[in-house]
Design an enzyme around this catalytic site. Structure first.
Site, mmCIF file in Angstrom:
data_model
loop_
_atom_site.group_PDB
_atom_site.id
_atom_site.type_symbol
_atom_site.label_atom_id
_atom_site.label_comp_id
_atom_site.label_asym_id
_atom_site.label_seq_id
_atom_site.Cartn_x
_atom_site.Cartn_y
_atom_site.Cartn_z
ATOM 1 C CG ASP A 112 54.210 12.806 120.104
ATOM 2 O OD1 ASP A 112 55.100 13.209 119.340
ATOM 3 O OD2 ASP A 112 53.862 13.441 121.116
ATOM 4 C CE1 TYR A 126 66.344 14.784 126.065
ATOM 5 C CE2 TYR A 126 64.611 13.998 124.597
ATOM 6 C CZ TYR A 126 65.184 15.015 125.339
ATOM 7 O OH TYR A 126 64.607 16.255 125.352
ATOM 8 C CG ASN A 158 62.809 10.698 113.048
ATOM 9 O OD1 ASN A 158 63.699 9.961 112.648
ATOM 10 N ND2 ASN A 158 62.829 11.276 114.239
#
Length: 192
Positions: free
Chosen positions: A68, A149, A9
């Site tokens: 995570d 989000y 990422n």
């Protein structure tokens, strides 16, 4: 000190490089020759973080850390949690946001928290670090920065969402920043 950050990422990598500064040299998965997708098959954020870091250590013999993260919504009994990245059925965060907002619509409690767990594996030993930031979920998206989000999450004590903040502003108060601050403190004392 050289470490592998076990992620593909690029947004996370950019955030972490800004937090770590020049104190550490970060290698990516690609730079250590890891082309495969790392396993994330446990049912907890802690478990997935550990699984990814230990996979890199076991298969590539490289000191590394993996994180995570998840969004835990109070009214949804902690969902999406460990399933945050695929909550809408794919890695498309517009779908994920849409599902959360749809499920949250009948509820007045809009409190939520972002949680990050980092697992560091160094010389075969594992250590875990946690960061949490609490906030409220808005009814519509605001801002274009960040990812995931961020456009609907407004941290407590702030008027803007994570997506309305610069990477530097978010980096000072995010769940990931808190977890990484603890990791960096540990690494600095480990080095000396």
């Amino acid at each position: 000190m050289k470490l592998c950050f076990a992620t593909n990422n690029l947004h996370k990598l950019q955030e972490i490089k800004a937090i770590l500064g020049d104190s550490f040299t970060l290698n990516t998965l690609k730079e250590i020759g890891c082309e495969e997708e790392l396993p994330e098959t446990t049912d907890t954020i802690e478990g997935n973080s550990r699984q990814k870091a230990e996979y890199v250590w076991e298969h590539f013999g490289t000191d590394c850390f993996a994180d995570d993260s998840g969004l835990e919504v109070t009214a949804l009994n902690g969902a999406p949690g460990v399933h945050s990245a695929y909550y809408g059925g794919s890695r498309d965060f517009q779908q994920n946001i849409a599902r959360v907002l749809e499920e949250l619509a009948p509820h007045t409690d809009r409190s939520a928290r972002f949680k990050t767990v980092i697992t560091l594996v160094i010389q075969g030993e594992s250590y875990q670090f946690e960061g949490i930031v609490t906030g409220q979920l808005l009814k519509e998206q605001r801002g274009t920065q960040g990812f995931g989000y961020d456009p609907i999450f407004r941290p407590d004590g702030h008027e803007r969402t994570f997506a309305e903040m610069t990477i530097e502003e978010k980096g000072k108060l995010s769940h990931r920043a808190k977890a990484f601050a603890t990791l960096v403190d540990f690494l600095r004392s480990y080095k000396s």
